[in-house]
Scaffold this motif. Structure first.
Motif, PDB file in Angstrom:
ATOM      1  N   PRO A   1       6.307 -13.497   2.311  1.00 34.79           N
ATOM      2  CA  PRO A   1       7.198 -14.316   1.471  1.00 34.79           C
ATOM      3  C   PRO A   1       8.662 -13.965   1.750  1.00 34.79           C
ATOM      4  N   ASP A   2       9.561 -14.869   1.379  1.00 33.40           N
ATOM      5  CA  ASP A   2      10.988 -14.680   1.650  1.00 33.40           C
ATOM      6  C   ASP A   2      11.575 -13.486   0.904  1.00 33.40           C
ATOM      7  N   ASP A   3      10.999 -13.172  -0.252  1.00 36.42           N
ATOM      8  CA  ASP A   3      11.537 -12.057  -1.053  1.00 36.42           C
ATOM      9  C   ASP A   3      10.749 -10.778  -0.830  1.00 36.42           C
ATOM     10  N   MET A   4      10.210 -10.627   0.394  1.00 31.81           N
ATOM     11  CA  MET A   4       9.362  -9.474   0.674  1.00 31.81           C
ATOM     12  C   MET A   4      10.136  -8.163   0.546  1.00 31.81           C
ATOM     13  N   GLU A   5      11.397  -8.146   0.968  1.00 36.81           N
ATOM     14  CA  GLU A   5      12.183  -6.905   0.903  1.00 36.81           C
ATOM     15  C   GLU A   5      12.368  -6.453  -0.540  1.00 36.81           C
ATOM     16  N   GLU A   6      12.508  -7.418  -1.459  1.00 40.72           N
ATOM     17  CA  GLU A   6      12.662  -7.081  -2.881  1.00 40.72           C
ATOM     18  C   GLU A   6      11.359  -6.535  -3.457  1.00 40.72           C
ATOM     19  N   ARG A   7      10.218  -7.046  -2.941  1.00 38.37           N
ATOM     20  CA  ARG A   7       8.925  -6.610  -3.463  1.00 38.37           C
ATOM     21  C   ARG A   7       8.472  -5.275  -2.905  1.00 38.37           C
ATOM     22  N   THR A   8       9.100  -4.864  -1.812  1.00 37.99           N
ATOM     23  CA  THR A   8       8.610  -3.661  -1.123  1.00 37.99           C
ATOM     24  C   THR A   8       8.512  -2.457  -2.062  1.00 37.99           C
ATOM     25  N   GLY A   9       9.476  -2.301  -2.935  1.00 36.13           N
ATOM     26  CA  GLY A   9       9.460  -1.146  -3.842  1.00 36.13           C
ATOM     27  C   GLY A   9       8.337  -1.215  -4.848  1.00 36.13           C
ATOM     28  N   SER A  10       7.931  -2.425  -5.237  1.00 38.79           N
ATOM     29  CA  SER A  10       6.893  -2.566  -6.276  1.00 38.79           C
ATOM     30  C   SER A  10       5.506  -2.776  -5.690  1.00 38.79           C
ATOM     31  N   SER A  11       5.391  -3.009  -4.366  1.00 46.52           N
ATOM     32  CA  SER A  11       4.086  -3.283  -3.758  1.00 46.52           C
ATOM     33  C   SER A  11       3.369  -1.975  -3.484  1.00 46.52           C
ATOM     34  N   MET A  12       2.218  -1.831  -4.117  1.00 47.13           N
ATOM     35  CA  MET A  12       1.406  -0.623  -3.940  1.00 47.13           C
ATOM     36  C   MET A  12       0.976  -0.473  -2.469  1.00 47.13           C
ATOM     37  N   GLY A  13       0.561  -1.617  -1.860  1.00 46.27           N
ATOM     38  CA  GLY A  13       0.080  -1.552  -0.477  1.00 46.27           C
ATOM     39  C   GLY A  13       1.155  -1.112   0.487  1.00 46.27           C
ATOM     40  N   ILE A  14       2.375  -1.693   0.367  1.00 49.37           N
ATOM     41  CA  ILE A  14       3.464  -1.339   1.291  1.00 49.37           C
ATOM     42  C   ILE A  14       3.877   0.107   1.101  1.00 49.37           C
ATOM     43  N   ARG A  15       3.986   0.559  -0.189  1.00 46.21           N
ATOM     44  CA  ARG A  15       4.366   1.958  -0.445  1.00 46.21           C
ATOM     45  C   ARG A  15       3.327   2.911   0.126  1.00 46.21           C
ATOM     46  N   LEU A  16       2.020   2.538  -0.052  1.00 46.49           N
ATOM     47  CA  LEU A  16       0.959   3.389   0.473  1.00 46.49           C
ATOM     48  C   LEU A  16       1.039   3.464   2.007  1.00 46.49           C
ATOM     49  N   MET A  17       1.256   2.326   2.643  1.00 50.49           N
ATOM     50  CA  MET A  17       1.319   2.331   4.117  1.00 50.49           C
ATOM     51  C   MET A  17       2.521   3.136   4.612  1.00 50.49           C
TER      52      MET A  17
ATOM     53  N   ASN B   1       7.359  -0.496  10.993  1.00 50.15           N
ATOM     54  CA  ASN B   1       8.222  -1.632  11.315  1.00 50.15           C
ATOM     55  C   ASN B   1       7.487  -2.930  11.008  1.00 50.15           C
ATOM     56  N   ILE B   2       8.203  -3.864  10.361  1.00 49.54           N
ATOM     57  CA  ILE B   2       7.599  -5.152   9.983  1.00 49.54           C
ATOM     58  C   ILE B   2       8.461  -6.248  10.564  1.00 49.54           C
ATOM     59  N   ASP B   3       7.828  -7.133  11.405  1.00 53.25           N
ATOM     60  CA  ASP B   3       8.546  -8.257  12.011  1.00 53.25           C
ATOM     61  C   ASP B   3       7.951  -9.566  11.509  1.00 53.25           C
ATOM     62  N   LYS B   4       8.826 -10.438  11.035  1.00 52.74           N
ATOM     63  CA  LYS B   4       8.380 -11.783  10.664  1.00 52.74           C
ATOM     64  C   LYS B   4       8.354 -12.647  11.930  1.00 52.74           C
ATOM     65  N   LEU B   5       7.215 -13.297  12.166  1.00 53.47           N
ATOM     66  CA  LEU B   5       7.061 -14.145  13.344  1.00 53.47           C
ATOM     67  C   LEU B   5       7.157 -15.616  12.934  1.00 53.47           C
ATOM     68  N   ASP B   6       7.266 -16.488  13.956  1.00 53.13           N
ATOM     69  CA  ASP B   6       7.283 -17.928  13.649  1.00 53.13           C
ATOM     70  C   ASP B   6       6.008 -18.329  12.912  1.00 53.13           C
ATOM     71  N   LYS B   7       4.941 -17.665  13.274  1.00 52.98           N
ATOM     72  CA  LYS B   7       3.672 -17.943  12.612  1.00 52.98           C
ATOM     73  C   LYS B   7       2.969 -16.611  12.394  1.00 52.98           C
ATOM     74  N   GLY B   8       3.061 -16.067  11.192  1.00 52.14           N
ATOM     75  CA  GLY B   8       2.392 -14.819  10.887  1.00 52.14           C
ATOM     76  C   GLY B   8       3.357 -13.658  10.768  1.00 52.14           C
ATOM     77  N   VAL B   9       2.808 -12.433  10.931  1.00 48.90           N
ATOM     78  CA  VAL B   9       3.583 -11.218  10.722  1.00 48.90           C
ATOM     79  C   VAL B   9       3.102 -10.158  11.692  1.00 48.90           C
TER      80      VAL B   9
END
Length: 688
Positions: A645-661, A673-681
């Protein structure tokens, strides 16, 4: 998986397998069906099934059956064209050899303009083969000889092709003296172990000697499992018997050859190429034609007509050149048999076929058959014309042919004597060399005896030292057994520990499952399911460890496959429509790094199923890649789902999965490192 298998097997082979299977199934139902109505219904069903399968495979064959002539033209250069030309035996299946000849002439002009000597040679080599296939043997010989004499430094493989062309062309031109010279050249170059003459004896009218030499030469190397080789062997023996005026015995050999070639063509164990099938079917047509000719000689004309028609049908379909001596000979035999059974118009049509090249013998036979046809039609003027034509032709070649055969026999005997003399000299040299070796060995034996005496004296001293060392060795062996037993016991205990840890983690997973059933909160259920998935990922690590012989590392390819299968069983939506590619072959990690990797992958694959492909019918691809680089490694994970989602950077602090990873990647001393692709991630990081 099915698609891969379909691509790897020739559609014609699949189609033939289906035809054979359908035939067996049809006959089985015929034997089982005692009632006519039941058999009729089943027959209609199988016919419909057969029609559908035939239509499907016929379409795929039409779509995928490329024209060899077009493929040849699309090759980028002369060398590629030569390689394609040599390996494509059925090159005239869709385009005539005259088209190939014209195209090669055009390519040759271009090469001459470019002054490309290599390409000029390669195109001329192909021209020689096309001229031979057209039956223009004199032109083929002239061109092949010129190429061979002017290009002494060409590769041995290309020398072999030219010499084979010369050998076969001289045989068709009945220049057997030249043929023996070519065979001597092949032996000197190491292309053959021995010079054989059985085919030349056969062509010179001595089939009994030809058969004797052929059996002596070939039978000792024949493999019973080589069905094609046995078919060739039995067919050649049959030809020699037929030429020796013994058609009943020849038929027996030809039918043995037919059985072997049917075994070769119908074998479902070995999938054959199109060239192998063409070669096998052409041999089958020749064998069946030989059976027909034997029946014709025995005056069994109805049987002869059946076999000769079948032979012509096969040879017409599978012949690899415009000119075919078997096609011409079988056509004339069939015409003769049809005249005998009064199928006059059919015989005339066969005699009027446009054969580009007829040798004198076949021309005489065709004239004779035309005369017989006009005799039966009471058209005596035309009959007389062909009789007179034959007399003139026979008179012009008879004397010359006798002289040529006499010269050829003389040359052949001389060549055979030279060959025998060469073998005798070679044997004599071998005997002299062996004699010298024996004399040298006698001298060495005397030296050995003296050395042996001193050796025995030294050996007696060694025995004493050896006996002293035995006691020490026994002590060492005993200690080694104790250490090995201790290691085995420790390995068993360590495997048991991993087994118990795995069982305990499974128990934790079961408790979480029970808790899920007693919880109504959707958020709590999702949290419990995620926890259970993470516990399973760790349990799988311990399971792989106690199942491995090496307890120190985990093979990641198998572990990731098992982990992904486990996650797919939870997220059943779209499980069969998402293509997951795992590239971790040969990568092994210890448990300290494998557990973080397992938890990271668990989070990534679960997120792809939950968020990357939210709909049940979504199709997509997931790519998991781990490789070793220098002293560390590289990890990459991509999917082509709907992306972040477009607000992924804002969610990073509250996302359990991202914090765990992020914490798990920190344990691996790296950064996620996380790269947004034209189709996917795409997620990736380097690790130590």
């Amino acid at each position: 998986m099915f698609g891969f298998i379909m691509k790897s097997i020739d559609h014609r082979q699949i189609f033939r397998l289906i035809l054979r299977s359908f035939k067996r199934l049809f006959l089985l139902e015929l034997s089982k069906s005692n009632q006519l109505k039941l058999f009729t219904k089943k027959s209609i069903f199988y016919c419909l099934f057969f029609f559908i399968i035939t239509a499907t495979f016929a379409q795929s064959i039409v779509d995928e059956d490329a024209n060899p002539y077009k493929l040849f033209q699309s090759s980028p250069n002369a060398n590629e064209r030569l390689q394609f030309f040599l390996k494509t035996e059925n090159r005239y299946s869709q385009s005539s050899p005259f088209e190939w000849k014209k195209t090669l002439e055009d390519y040759l002009k271009q090469a001459e303009i470019a002054k490309d000597s290599t390409a000029i040679f390669q195109y001329k080599l192909m021209q020689s083969q096309v001229l031979y296939d057209l039956g223009e043997f004199s032109k083929s010989v002239a061109l092949s000889n010129n190429l061979y004499q002017k290009n002494k430094d060409i590769p041995l493989e290309q020398k072999k092709i030219l010499l084979e062309l010369l050998d076969n062309s001289y045989e068709n031109l009945k220049l057997y003296r030249k043929q023996t010279e070519v065979r001597k050249e092949k032996k000197e170059l190491g292309l053959t172990d021995n010079i054989t003459f059985y085919d030349i004896y056969s062509n010179l009218g001595i089939p009994d000697k030809a058969m004797e030499e052929y059996i002596q030469e070939v039978s000792k190397t024949l493999d019973p499992k080589d069905f094609y080789g046995n078919a060739v062997y039995n067919n050649n023996i049959g030809v020699y018997l037929w030429l020796d005026k013994n058609p009943p015995t020849a038929i027996t050999k030809f039918k043995s050859a037919e059985s072997f070639i049917n075994l070769y063509l119908n074998s479902v164990v070995d999938i054959k190429t199109e060239n192998e099938l063409t070669k096998g079917n052409l041999l089958k047509g020749i064998i069946i034609g030989n059976i027909g000719k034997c029946y014709a000689d025995l005056k069994k004309f109805d049987d002869a007509v059946f076999y000769l028609k079948k032979s012509l049908q096969i040879i017409d379909e599978y012949r690899m050149g415009a000119n075919s001596s078997d096609l011409i000979e079988n056509t004339l035999y069939l015409a003769e048999c049809q005249l005998q059974v009064n199928e006059l118009e059919s015989a005339k049509k066969l005699l009027e076929r446009d054969f580009k090249f007829l040798d004198a013998e076949n021309q005489l036979k065709r004239n004779k058959l035309f005369a017989a046809y006009y005799d039966k039609m009471a058209d005596f003027a035309n009959a007389s014309f062909y009789y007179k034509k034959n007399i003139r032709l026979r008179d012009s070649i008879a004397l010359n042919e006798r002289e040529i055969i006499g010269q050829q026999l003389e040359a052949l005997v001389q060549s055979e004597l030279e060959n025998s003399k060469a073998l005798y000299l070679e044997s004599k040299e071998n005997l002299e060399r062996k004699s010298d070796e024996l004399a040298a060995m006698d001298s060495k034996i005397s030296t050995v005896y003296i050395s042996l005496i001193f050796t025995l004296l030294g050996f007696s001293g060694l025995v004493y030292a050896y006996l002293r060392s035995i006691k020490v060795q026994r002590i060492i062996v005993k200690q080694k057994h104790i250490i090995e037993a201790s290691l085995v016991e420790k390995d068993s205990l360590l495997k048991e520990i991993h087994h118990r840890v795995k069982n305990n983690l499974q128990m934790v997973s079961s408790l979480l499952s029970l808790q899920t059933k007693n919880t109504r909160s959707k958020a709590a259920i999702e949290a419990l399911e995620e926890g259970k998935s993470r516990v399973k990922a760790m349990a799988l690590i311990h399971q792989k460890l106690y199942q491995n012989d090496d307890l120190s590392v985990i093979e990641m390819q198998g572990y990731i496959e098992s982990l992904v299968n486990s996650i797919q069983s939870v997220y059943k939506k779209g499980g069969h429509k998402i293509n997951i590619t795992i590239d971790a072959e040969g990568v092994e990690l210890d448990i300290d790094r494998a557990i973080p990797f397992g938890l990271i992958l668990n989070e990534l694959v679960s997120n792809s199923f939950k968020y990357g492909f939210p709909n049940a019918d979504d199709e997509g691809k997931i790519y998991i890649h781990i490789r070793k680089i220098d002293k560390g490694g590289f990890f990459e994970y991509t999917d082509d789902g709907i992306g972040l989602p477009d607000d992924m950077e804002e969610r990073t602090g509250s996302s359990m999965g991202i914090r765990l990873m992020n914490r798990l990647v920190n344990q691996l001393q790296s950064t996620l490192n996380i790269d947004k692709l034209d189709k996917g991630v795409r997620f990736w990081f380097n690790f130590k």
